[in-house]
Structure formats: structure tokens, C-alpha cells
Design a protein around this motif. Structure first.
Motif, PDB file in Angstrom:
ATOM      1  N   PRO A  79       0.773  -1.256  -0.076  1.00  0.00           N
ATOM      2  CA  PRO A  79      -0.067  -0.125   0.006  1.00  0.00           C
ATOM      3  C   PRO A  79       0.644   1.297  -0.091  1.00  0.00           C
ATOM      4  CG  PRO A  79      -0.942  -1.736   1.632  1.00  0.00           C
ATOM      5  CD  PRO A  79       0.478  -2.168   1.081  1.00  0.00           C
ATOM      6  N   LEU A  80       1.881   1.184   0.710  1.00  0.00           N
ATOM      7  CA  LEU A  80       2.970   2.403   0.822  1.00  0.00           C
ATOM      8  C   LEU A  80       3.319   2.640  -0.766  1.00  0.00           C
ATOM      9  CD1 LEU A  80       4.423   1.799   4.100  1.00  0.00           C
ATOM     10  CD2 LEU A  80       2.652   3.442   3.648  1.00  0.00           C
ATOM     11  N   VAL A  81       3.830   1.608  -1.166  1.00  0.00           N
ATOM     12  CA  VAL A  81       4.377   1.732  -2.608  1.00  0.00           C
ATOM     13  C   VAL A  81       3.368   2.229  -3.734  1.00  0.00           C
ATOM     14  CG1 VAL A  81       5.434   0.304  -4.529  1.00  0.00           C
ATOM     15  CG2 VAL A  81       6.187   0.024  -2.223  1.00  0.00           C
ATOM     16  N   GLY A  82       2.033   1.651  -3.667  1.00  0.00           N
ATOM     17  CA  GLY A  82       1.132   2.096  -4.357  1.00  0.00           C
ATOM     18  C   GLY A  82       0.654   3.579  -4.207  1.00  0.00           C
ATOM     19  N   MET A  83       0.783   4.133  -2.942  1.00  0.00           N
ATOM     20  CA  MET A  83       0.507   5.233  -2.793  1.00  0.00           C
ATOM     21  C   MET A  83       1.645   6.306  -3.167  1.00  0.00           C
ATOM     22  SD  MET A  83      -0.055   7.370   1.203  1.00  0.00           S
ATOM     23  CE  MET A  83       1.495   6.903   1.496  1.00  0.00           C
ATOM     24  N   ALA A  84       2.681   5.842  -3.157  1.00  0.00           N
ATOM     25  CA  ALA A  84       4.068   6.584  -3.839  1.00  0.00           C
ATOM     26  C   ALA A  84       3.733   6.354  -5.424  1.00  0.00           C
ATOM     27  CB  ALA A  84       5.327   5.977  -3.311  1.00  0.00           C
ATOM     28  N   LEU A  85       3.470   5.468  -5.925  1.00  0.00           N
ATOM     29  CA  LEU A  85       3.297   5.530  -7.461  1.00  0.00           C
ATOM     30  C   LEU A  85       2.073   5.960  -7.945  1.00  0.00           C
ATOM     31  CD1 LEU A  85       4.534   1.749  -8.060  1.00  0.00           C
ATOM     32  CD2 LEU A  85       5.710   3.839  -8.683  1.00  0.00           C
ATOM     33  N   TRP A  86       1.092   6.323  -7.158  1.00  0.00           N
ATOM     34  CA  TRP A  86      -0.382   6.907  -7.547  1.00  0.00           C
ATOM     35  C   TRP A  86      -0.241   8.236  -8.254  1.00  0.00           C
ATOM     36  CZ3 TRP A  86      -4.864   5.652  -8.794  1.00  0.00           C
ATOM     37  CH2 TRP A  86      -5.695   6.459  -9.245  1.00  0.00           C
ATOM     38  N   PRO A  87       0.527   9.105  -8.084  1.00  0.00           N
ATOM     39  CA  PRO A  87       0.608  10.288  -8.802  1.00  0.00           C
ATOM     40  C   PRO A  87       1.112  10.164 -10.147  1.00  0.00           C
ATOM     41  CG  PRO A  87       1.423  10.759  -6.900  1.00  0.00           C
ATOM     42  CD  PRO A  87       1.174   9.480  -6.843  1.00  0.00           C
ATOM     43  N   TRP A  88       2.020   9.232 -10.300  1.00  0.00           N
ATOM     44  CA  TRP A  88       2.753   8.992 -11.734  1.00  0.00           C
ATOM     45  C   TRP A  88       1.823   8.080 -12.642  1.00  0.00           C
ATOM     46  CZ3 TRP A  88       5.627   9.754  -7.531  1.00  0.00           C
ATOM     47  CH2 TRP A  88       6.454  10.855  -7.599  1.00  0.00           C
ATOM     48  N   LEU A  89       1.168   7.102 -11.884  1.00  0.00           N
ATOM     49  CA  LEU A  89       0.168   6.139 -12.657  1.00  0.00           C
ATOM     50  C   LEU A  89      -1.147   7.093 -13.188  1.00  0.00           C
ATOM     51  CD1 LEU A  89      -0.614   3.207 -13.431  1.00  0.00           C
ATOM     52  CD2 LEU A  89      -1.769   3.131 -11.181  1.00  0.00           C
ATOM     53  N   PHE A  90      -1.529   7.948 -12.280  1.00  0.00           N
ATOM     54  CA  PHE A  90      -2.390   8.910 -12.544  1.00  0.00           C
ATOM     55  C   PHE A  90      -2.261   9.590 -13.817  1.00  0.00           C
ATOM     56  CE2 PHE A  90      -4.680  12.991 -12.542  1.00  0.00           C
ATOM     57  CZ  PHE A  90      -5.849  12.455 -12.318  1.00  0.00           C
ATOM     58  N   LEU A  91      -1.050  10.129 -13.936  1.00  0.00           N
ATOM     59  CA  LEU A  91      -0.738  10.912 -15.130  1.00  0.00           C
ATOM     60  C   LEU A  91      -0.542  10.214 -16.482  1.00  0.00           C
ATOM     61  CD1 LEU A  91       1.934  13.404 -13.157  1.00  0.00           C
ATOM     62  CD2 LEU A  91      -0.564  14.002 -14.080  1.00  0.00           C
ATOM     63  N   LEU A  92       0.064   8.877 -16.200  1.00  0.00           N
ATOM     64  CA  LEU A  92       0.001   7.999 -17.352  1.00  0.00           C
ATOM     65  C   LEU A  92      -1.301   7.675 -17.761  1.00  0.00           C
ATOM     66  CD1 LEU A  92       1.999   6.017 -18.890  1.00  0.00           C
ATOM     67  CD2 LEU A  92       1.507   4.382 -17.299  1.00  0.00           C
ATOM     68  N   LEU A  93      -2.269   7.242 -17.038  1.00  0.00           N
ATOM     69  CA  LEU A  93      -3.617   6.706 -17.365  1.00  0.00           C
ATOM     70  C   LEU A  93      -4.189   7.821 -18.073  1.00  0.00           C
ATOM     71  CD1 LEU A  93      -4.297   4.141 -14.771  1.00  0.00           C
ATOM     72  CD2 LEU A  93      -3.422   3.728 -17.183  1.00  0.00           C
ATOM     73  N   ASP A  94      -4.038   9.190 -17.427  1.00  0.00           N
ATOM     74  CA  ASP A  94      -4.415  10.360 -17.613  1.00  0.00           C
ATOM     75  C   ASP A  94      -4.103  10.659 -19.165  1.00  0.00           C
ATOM     76  OD1 ASP A  94      -6.804  11.917 -16.802  1.00  0.00           O
ATOM     77  OD2 ASP A  94      -5.322  13.902 -16.739  1.00  0.00           O
ATOM     78  N   GLY A  95      -3.066  10.605 -19.347  1.00  0.00           N
ATOM     79  CA  GLY A  95      -2.293  10.978 -20.652  1.00  0.00           C
ATOM     80  C   GLY A  95      -2.837   9.944 -21.776  1.00  0.00           C
ATOM     81  N   LEU A  96      -3.185   8.578 -21.283  1.00  0.00           N
ATOM     82  CA  LEU A  96      -3.711   7.566 -22.404  1.00  0.00           C
ATOM     83  C   LEU A  96      -5.037   7.981 -22.619  1.00  0.00           C
ATOM     84  CD1 LEU A  96      -2.348   4.123 -20.940  1.00  0.00           C
ATOM     85  CD2 LEU A  96      -1.738   5.337 -23.290  1.00  0.00           C
ATOM     86  N   ARG A  97      -5.922   8.336 -21.627  1.00  0.00           N
ATOM     87  CA  ARG A  97      -7.225   8.548 -21.853  1.00  0.00           C
ATOM     88  C   ARG A  97      -7.457  10.086 -22.697  1.00  0.00           C
ATOM     89  NH1 ARG A  97     -11.494  10.887 -18.363  1.00  0.00           N
ATOM     90  NH2 ARG A  97     -10.015  12.201 -17.163  1.00  0.00           N
ATOM     91  N   SER A  98      -6.711  10.908 -22.486  1.00  0.00           N
ATOM     92  CA  SER A  98      -6.744  12.337 -23.278  1.00  0.00           C
ATOM     93  C   SER A  98      -6.221  11.988 -24.665  1.00  0.00           C
ATOM     94  CB  SER A  98      -6.042  13.429 -22.611  1.00  0.00           C
ATOM     95  OG  SER A  98      -4.798  13.049 -22.394  1.00  0.00           O
ATOM     96  N   ARG A  99      -5.273  11.126 -24.813  1.00  0.00           N
ATOM     97  CA  ARG A  99      -4.692  10.882 -26.261  1.00  0.00           C
ATOM     98  C   ARG A  99      -5.802  10.097 -27.002  1.00  0.00           C
ATOM     99  NH1 ARG A  99       0.152   7.700 -25.833  1.00  0.00           N
ATOM    100  NH2 ARG A  99       1.350   9.575 -25.585  1.00  0.00           N
ATOM    101  N   ARG A 100      -6.556   9.164 -26.300  1.00  0.00           N
ATOM    102  CA  ARG A 100      -7.524   8.806 -27.021  1.00  0.00           C
ATOM    103  C   ARG A 100      -8.667   9.837 -27.539  1.00  0.00           C
ATOM    104  NH1 ARG A 100     -12.625   7.581 -26.202  1.00  0.00           N
ATOM    105  NH2 ARG A 100     -12.545   8.238 -24.141  1.00  0.00           N
ATOM    106  N   ARG A 101      -8.831  10.555 -26.794  1.00  0.00           N
ATOM    107  CA  ARG A 101     -10.044  11.572 -27.046  1.00  0.00           C
ATOM    108  C   ARG A 101      -9.486  12.502 -27.964  1.00  0.00           C
ATOM    109  NH1 ARG A 101     -11.322  13.314 -21.004  1.00  0.00           N
ATOM    110  NH2 ARG A 101      -9.274  14.102 -21.378  1.00  0.00           N
ATOM    111  N   GLY A 102      -8.066  12.516 -28.216  1.00  0.00           N
ATOM    112  CA  GLY A 102      -7.586  13.262 -29.238  1.00  0.00           C
ATOM    113  C   GLY A 102      -7.847  14.900 -29.075  1.00  0.00           C
ATOM    114  N   GLY A 103      -7.824  15.173 -27.554  1.00  0.00           N
ATOM    115  CA  GLY A 103      -7.881  16.651 -26.934  1.00  0.00           C
ATOM    116  C   GLY A 103      -9.381  16.988 -26.953  1.00  0.00           C
ATOM    117  N   ARG A 104     -10.389  16.193 -27.394  1.00  0.00           N
ATOM    118  CA  ARG A 104     -11.828  16.521 -27.240  1.00  0.00           C
ATOM    119  C   ARG A 104     -12.062  16.636 -25.685  1.00  0.00           C
ATOM    120  NH1 ARG A 104     -13.609  11.889 -31.120  1.00  0.00           N
ATOM    121  NH2 ARG A 104     -12.633  10.967 -29.531  1.00  0.00           N
ATOM    122  N   ALA A 105     -13.118  17.408 -25.394  1.00  0.00           N
ATOM    123  CA  ALA A 105     -13.827  17.742 -24.113  1.00  0.00           C
ATOM    124  C   ALA A 105     -14.409  16.496 -23.608  1.00  0.00           C
ATOM    125  CB  ALA A 105     -14.268  18.761 -23.941  1.00  0.00           C
TER     126      ALA A 105
END
Length: 165
Positions: free
Chosen positions: A139-165
Motif C-alpha cells: 500500500p505504501l508503494v502504491g500510494m507513492a506510485l499513484w501520482p505517476w500512474l494517474f498521469l500516465l493513465l490520464d495521458g492515455l485517456r486524453s490521447r484517445r479523446r484526441g484533445g476533445r472535451a
């Protein structure tokens, strides 16, 4: 949202869940094994918070059964923990999702610690020996990795949207 967009969205979710399952079973050196985060829970938390996908208790249970089979754990152990985790996410989603990623990491850490308590409860029911201090590291490692995992998955999600809202 068109059917094509929805289908592409589900492919991104399925791909990230598949990647989490692979990271769950990939061999690590013995010294690093206690530091393996609960990848499937982290990915499920992200998709539940950000898009409302994987929010049902049924998919959480099924995903937990897959983790049980892949890891050779007691059948239902991860399924129970993911269902409880998903229930808590449904309860607190509106509060957690508007925090910045570093504050979300604290909430994610609390959710992952709760997950460890569920696993400890199962171990106690089986009357096996209690785990050592390394049991509390994921859990401590997951908590430390969360911001980077969040940014990675958020980047994948926004790339799929192609910048659409």
C-alpha cells in the motif's frame, strides 16, 4: 458519445487492466517482491474515479477472481477485497476525484491499507501464521506510485479523446 468512441474507451480500459494483470504476475527478484504494488486495484481505482468505468461490484468481483487464479491465491480472496474497495470508491468517489493527484495518493493509500486489512482478515480466518512487516509495504508503494500512474493513465485517456472535451 458515439459507439466508436465508447468502444475505443473500453479498449483503453481493457488494455490498462491487462497491463496491470501482467505486472501482477511478472517475476521480480526476491528482494523486490515485497514492494510489488497491487496494480489491479490501482488501475481499477483510476478508472472508477476518472470515467466511472469499472464501477460495478460484478466487474470488481470478476477481476478479483482473475487475480486469484493468476496468482494462485485462495479463490475469492482478491475478489472480496476488490468488491469492498469498489464499494468504498462508490461511496467516496465525489470527494476523492476532485483532489489533486498528490492528495488523491493519500486517499488511495487509505483504500489500499483497508484492502490489506481485508487480506489480513482472510489470513486470520484460515488460521495461518500472521504476515510480517513486509505485508504492509505494497500500500505504501502504491500510494507513492499513484501520482505517476494517474498521469500516465490520464495521458492515455486524453490521447484517445484526441484533445476533445
Amino acid at each position: 458519445m458515439s459507439r466508436r468512441d465508447d468502444r475505443e474507451g473500453m479498449l483503453v480500459v481493457a488494455g490498462s487492466v491487462l497491463a496491470a494483470l501482467v505486472l501482477t504476475v511478472v517475476p521480480l527478484p526476491v528482494a523486490l517482491e515485497p514492494f510489488r504494488p497491487y496494480w489491479v486495484a490501482l488501475v481499477m481505482i483510476y478508472w472508477h474515479l476518472e470515467s466511472g468505468r469499472l464501477h460495478g461490484l460484478g466487474p470488481a468481483f470478476a477481476l478479483g477472481l482473475v487475480v486469484d487464479v493468476l496468482t494462485g491465491a485462495l479463490l475469492g480472496r482478491h475478489a472480496l477485497s476488490l468488491v469492498i474497495l469498489n464499494f468504498l470508491l462508490r461511496r467516496f468517489r465525489n470527494r476523492i476525484r476532485f483532489f489533486p493527484p498528490w492528495q488523491q495518493a493519500l486517499a488511495v493509500g487509505a483504500l489500499l491499507l483497508n484492502d490489506r486489512v481485508v487480506h489480513l482478515w482472510v489470513v486470520g480466518l484460515l488460521e495461518r501464521s500472521w504476515p510480517g512487516w513486509a505485508f504492509w509495504l505494497p500500500p505504501l508503494v502504491g500510494m507513492a506510485l499513484w501520482p505517476w500512474l494517474f498521469l500516465l493513465l490520464d495521458g492515455l485517456r486524453s490521447r484517445r479523446r484526441g484533445g476533445r472535451a
